[in-house]
Design an enzyme around this catalytic site. Structure first.
Site, mmCIF file in Angstrom:
data_model
loop_
_atom_site.group_PDB
_atom_site.id
_atom_site.type_symbol
_atom_site.label_atom_id
_atom_site.label_comp_id
_atom_site.label_asym_id
_atom_site.label_seq_id
_atom_site.Cartn_x
_atom_site.Cartn_y
_atom_site.Cartn_z
ATOM 1 C CB THR A 139 -0.926 -0.011 1.240
ATOM 2 O OG1 THR A 139 -1.746 -1.169 1.174
ATOM 3 C CG2 THR A 139 -1.795 1.222 1.298
ATOM 4 C CD GLU A 194 7.780 5.165 -0.735
ATOM 5 O OE1 GLU A 194 7.749 5.676 -1.866
ATOM 6 O OE2 GLU A 194 8.255 5.729 0.260
HETATM 7 C C1 LIG Z 1 2.164 2.069 8.199
HETATM 8 C C2 LIG Z 1 1.959 3.179 7.235
HETATM 9 C C3 LIG Z 1 2.954 4.107 7.040
HETATM 10 C C4 LIG Z 1 2.761 5.184 6.179
HETATM 11 N N1 LIG Z 1 3.714 6.161 6.095
HETATM 12 C C5 LIG Z 1 3.438 7.297 5.407
HETATM 13 C C6 LIG Z 1 4.319 8.415 5.464
HETATM 14 O O1 LIG Z 1 5.356 8.395 6.132
HETATM 15 N N2 LIG Z 1 3.988 9.519 4.758
HETATM 16 C C7 LIG Z 1 2.852 9.594 4.004
HETATM 17 O O2 LIG Z 1 2.625 10.627 3.387
HETATM 18 N N3 LIG Z 1 1.994 8.550 3.939
HETATM 19 C C8 LIG Z 1 2.246 7.416 4.627
HETATM 20 N N4 LIG Z 1 1.368 6.363 4.591
HETATM 21 C C9 LIG Z 1 0.169 6.462 3.782
HETATM 22 C C10 LIG Z 1 0.227 5.617 2.528
HETATM 23 O O3 LIG Z 1 1.159 6.138 1.638
HETATM 24 C C11 LIG Z 1 -1.183 5.553 1.943
HETATM 25 O O4 LIG Z 1 -1.953 4.754 2.815
HETATM 26 C C12 LIG Z 1 -1.184 4.998 0.535
HETATM 27 O O5 LIG Z 1 -0.664 5.941 -0.355
HETATM 28 C C13 LIG Z 1 -2.582 4.586 0.067
HETATM 29 O O6 LIG Z 1 -3.468 5.618 0.181
HETATM 30 P P1 LIG Z 1 -4.845 5.431 0.973
HETATM 31 O O7 LIG Z 1 -4.561 4.841 2.282
HETATM 32 O O8 LIG Z 1 -5.541 6.728 0.917
HETATM 33 O O9 LIG Z 1 -5.636 4.367 0.147
HETATM 34 P P2 LIG Z 1 -6.802 4.615 -0.977
HETATM 35 O O10 LIG Z 1 -6.186 5.370 -2.075
HETATM 36 O O11 LIG Z 1 -7.957 5.236 -0.292
HETATM 37 O O12 LIG Z 1 -7.092 3.151 -1.365
HETATM 38 C C14 LIG Z 1 -8.100 2.339 -0.746
HETATM 39 C C15 LIG Z 1 -8.432 1.175 -1.683
HETATM 40 O O13 LIG Z 1 -8.994 1.700 -2.887
HETATM 41 C C16 LIG Z 1 -8.295 1.221 -4.014
HETATM 42 N N5 LIG Z 1 -8.181 2.298 -5.008
HETATM 43 C C17 LIG Z 1 -7.845 3.592 -4.802
HETATM 44 N N6 LIG Z 1 -7.791 4.249 -5.966
HETATM 45 C C18 LIG Z 1 -8.085 3.355 -6.934
HETATM 46 C C19 LIG Z 1 -8.156 3.412 -8.355
HETATM 47 N N7 LIG Z 1 -7.885 4.531 -9.021
HETATM 48 N N8 LIG Z 1 -8.447 2.284 -9.023
HETATM 49 C C20 LIG Z 1 -8.705 1.138 -8.375
HETATM 50 N N9 LIG Z 1 -8.639 1.020 -7.027
HETATM 51 C C21 LIG Z 1 -8.334 2.112 -6.322
HETATM 52 C C22 LIG Z 1 -6.911 0.829 -3.506
HETATM 53 O O14 LIG Z 1 -6.355 -0.204 -4.316
HETATM 54 C C23 LIG Z 1 -7.209 0.365 -2.091
HETATM 55 O O15 LIG Z 1 -7.542 -1.000 -2.117
HETATM 56 C C24 LIG Z 1 1.559 5.276 5.441
HETATM 57 C C25 LIG Z 1 0.565 4.314 5.609
HETATM 58 C C26 LIG Z 1 0.742 3.302 6.513
HETATM 59 C C27 LIG Z 1 -0.393 2.346 6.751
#
Ligand SMILES: Cc1cc2nc3c(=O)[nH]c(=O)nc-3n(C[C@H](O)[C@H](O)[C@H](O)COP(=O)(O)OP(=O)(O)OC[C@H]3O[C@@H](n4cnc5c(N)ncnc54)[C@H](O)[C@@H]3O)c2cc1C
Length: 689
Positions: free
Chosen positions: A470, A472
């Site tokens: 998830t 990066e």
């Molecule tokens: C332990 C941990 C450490 C982290 N560290 C950092 C950090 O240091 N700095 C930082 O900025 N962020 C950090 N993050 C955040 C991380 O980068 C994000 O969680 C990641 O980019 C995914 O974004 P989201 O959680 O909003 O997921 P979403 O984008 O909301 O995704 C949710 C689901 O929807 C699906 N989805 C989303 N868009 C689409 C699409 N276009 N087509 C099909 N399916 C889709 C995805 O596949 C996923 O299954 C961290 C997260 C965790 C859990």
């Protein structure tokens, strides 16, 4: 009487028939039918291949690469410091404290300078990161947050003034920092972030603000406890400069925001930090949530490589549009993705090593009145673990190539290479981390009940690694970037443009791949043919080309009624399959090259075996696709299946050597059941006997 042109058609049809017939006659001989009948007892006896230790050593030397010495120094350092080794059970607070101590010790006692490495020798930086992740995945991630993300954003998105001011402090950990991109409401869709950075021309400052709860920065590594700075991604707002004197939104930019006092470590005014709390894994990393209430920072804190604001509030950029600036900004962050792909292979190697060693050790059942056999002598076990072992090798070579390309890109700034690395890193990161995540569970199951003991590692490996899918870049989103790029390249091809390196095969042979499958070669089933790299690579590329061609046609059709976004969504699963198929082609091509380049003959033979298993197993996994278009006739499908089982058996005979060649010290394996010797004794000792 045939007309002239009809006669021409007839004669070329005859020539085609003749050609097919000659192919048929030249077909390689089928493999001996009885070789699958080898008795199980024979397999059970074949504990070690002759000269196995030499093969393992030669293979290890081939895999090791230039940066093994740096990794060994790190292993030696941890071996000598039991106080820095992560125990099996640890509460979150203690784990965070230990993880920070580990990182500080690496930098301040062992003298590792990760940011310097990243700037001068990225390949060594990734090797150090992988080794740190071997000691504790939390440590690898904590290091990645500090150096790939916080440090990487400063050196790649900033300019000289930022490097001069921050480089040393980041490198020696005086300035621990964060990378604050994700918000509560948006992670993948970075362009929709809502945090603002409004320029104040009176004071020459930016005002960082969280406009609503959805814009709270969330999941930010290093924020809950240790970070003193954050690179904050926010919309750059210039008052009065939009149409009709409104504020102008210049899109997402990065800003350095101090979040804690350098001396007292108190949270600075206007900033609220909360802890994201206990997680499924990676509990050595302190993830936090940040809210900004009109926090003022100097104009100089804008990381201004791709866009700048002058003293009088004028915006300048060498890039003409918001989209181009956004792409350039995110493009500079691919290093994090390269590191994740590379480290994921490291995790896979650890899991496979434990599972294979244990499977060799574990004896259950056997022929009547004979000794029990090792569970790795069961065909089902070989089927579970041997293709996975082959994949570990395939991914090893693919990620080494990725790191080399990344290093070259950093040196040359070559535009084609930048595009290639961007897509390759997305594809490999997505493909490999998904594969590793699934494989860890298979390994756990393959170790039976003892695989469930925390000390044997699978729980922690699975939980710590899971999020690699998830962060990066979410894997599903990244694969779409690969598919999008393939489609772009496909259109270029038909416009007569050039293709980037990894895509060359499309130019060379698209028309071959799109012609009807040859009904004669579709029936070839001889072992020589099936193990011919040309057949294997052709089969992979054929599939990618068909998928690309068909999805392009579907997109065109659906976009007329659904529009671009709707058509993309209608074809999404097709697009994801296309991206995976392409990445598999890239991985196989590199594996075949690596087999050829192996200097030691015996190791080369072993690698060829492993590579054949990788290729044929993948073809077998997707045999329905090949059968549907008659690329593979029923007899050939059956032969592929049989040969895959046979190759799994052959690889099993050298499985010990293959995992030994990963050269992972016990300090990194740690699971008692995965030790090279006296595994049961170490396990019983751990429990207290
Ligand atoms: C332990 C941990 C450490 C982290 N560290 C950092 C950090 O240091 N700095 C930082 O900025 N962020 C950090 N993050 C955040 C991380 O980068 C994000 O969680 C990641 O980019 C995914 O974004 P989201 O959680 O909003 O997921 P979403 O984008 O909301 O995704 C949710 C689901 O929807 C699906 N989805 C989303 N868009 C689409 C699409 N276009 N087509 C099909 N399916 C889709 C995805 O596949 C996923 O299954 C961290 C997260 C965790 C859990």
């Amino acid at each position: 009487m045939a007309t002239g042109s009809a006669a021409g058609e007839e004669s070329s049809a005859a020539a085609r028939r003749l050609h097919r017939l000659s192919l048929h006659l030249l077909q390689p001989a089928p493999a001996p039918a009885d070789r699958h009948q080898q008795p199980l007892a024979l397999a059970a006896c074949a504990r070690r291949v002759e000269g196995g230790a030499d093969v393992a050593a030669a293979l290890a030397a081939y895999l090791r690469g230039r940066h093994r010495a740096a990794q060994m120094r790190l292993f030696d350092f941890f071996r000598a410091r039991p106080d820095l080794q992560t125990p099996v059970e640890l509460p979150t607070a203690a784990h965070r404290e230990l993880c920070y101590r580990q990182l500080r010790a690496l930098v301040r006692e062992a003298g590792v300078r990760p940011l310097t490495l990243m700037a001068t020798d990225p390949a060594e930086y990734f090797a150090v990161m992988e080794a740190a992740g071997g000691a504790d995945i939390s440590l690898g991630v904590k290091l990645g947050v500090q150096y790939s993300l916080w440090g990487g954003s400063v050196i790649n998105l900033g300019t000289k003034k930022h490097r001069d001011k921050y480089f040393d402090g980041i490198d020696n950990l005086d300035y621990p920092g964060c990378f604050a991109m994700t918000e509560l409401h948006h992670g993948s869709n970075v362009q929709a972030l809502q945090t603002t950075a409004t320029f104040d021309p009176v004071t020459d400052e930016f005002i960082i603000n969280t406009p609503n709860d959805g814009a709270i920065k969330w999941w930010i590594g290093n924020a809950a406890l240790h970070g003193k700075f954050a690179t904050v991604f926010a919309r750059l707002i210039l008052p009065l400069q939009g149409k009709g004197g409104e504020a102008a939104d210049m899109g997402i930019h990065a800003f350095i925001v101090p979040i804690r006092d350098l001396e007292t470590h108190a949270v600075l005014p206007g900033i609220e930090i909360n802890d994201c709390g206990h997680k499924i894994g990676l509990n050595g990393v302190d993830n936090g949530a940040l809210r900004f209430r009109s926090v003022r920072i100097p104009r100089d804190n804008l990381l201004n490589r791709f866009g700048d604001v002058s003293r009088d509030g004028k915006y300048t950029s060498s890039l003409p549009t918001i989209n181009k600036r956004f792409a350039a900004t995110l493009g500079e962050l691919v290093g994090g993705r390269v590191g994740i792909a590379y480290c994921s292979v490291g995790v896979l190697k650890v899991a496979v090593t434990i599972a294979v060693r244990y499977a060799l050790l574990r004896h259950q059942f056997g022929p009547p009145k004979q000794p029990e056999i090792s569970v790795l002598d069961y065909q089902s076990h070989q089927h579970k673990l041997m293709p996975m072992l082959a994949s570990s090798y395939a991914f090893h070579f693919a990620t080494v190539q990725l790191v080399d390309k990344y290093s070259e890109m950093k040196k040359t700034n070559d535009e084609d290479l930048i595009a290639d690395v961007h897509v390759l890193s997305s594809g490999l990161k997505a493909y490999i981390t998904s594969y590793t995540a699934k494989s860890i569970s298979v390994c756990r199951e393959a170790c039976g009940g003892h695989g469930y003991a925390a000390v044997n590692r699978f729980g922690a490996l699975r939980n710590d690694h899971d999020i690699f899918q998830t962060f990066e870049g979410d894997n599903t989103v990244l694969l779409q970037q690969v598919a999008g790029d393939l489609l772009k390249q496909y259109q270029e091809k038909f416009k007569g443009g050039t293709l980037s390196v990894t895509w060359n095969y499309l130019r060379d042979s698209m028309s071959t791949y799109l012609s009807q499958p040859n009904p004669v070669t579709a029936r070839w089933e001889g072992e020589d043919h099936l193990r011919d790299p040309n057949f294997q690579l052709d089969a992979f590329r054929y599939r990618t080309s068909r998928l690309l061609h068909s999805v392009a046609a579907r997109l065109q059709k659906h976009s007329k009624t659904l529009g671009g976004f709707g058509a993309w969504n209608r074809c999404l699963n097709h697009l994801l399959t296309l991206a995976e198929s392409h990445i598999e082609s890239v991985i196989l091509a590199k594996f075949i090259d690596s087999v050829k380049s192996c200097p030691d003959e015996k190791s080369r033979d072993v690698l060829k075996l492993v590579c054949d298993l990788y290729a044929l197993d993948r073809i077998w996994q997707d045999i329905g696709t090949y059968r549907n278009v008659d690329y593979v006739a029923p007899n050939k499908a059956k032969a592929i299946h049989k040969l895959t089982d046979y190759l799994s058996y052959q690889v099993r005979l050298v499985a010990r050597e293959l995992v030994d060649a990963f050269d992972l010290p016990d300090l990194i394996i740690r699971a008692p059941i995965g030790m090279q010797s006296e595994a049961y004794a170490q396990y019983t000792q751990y429990v207290g006997f």
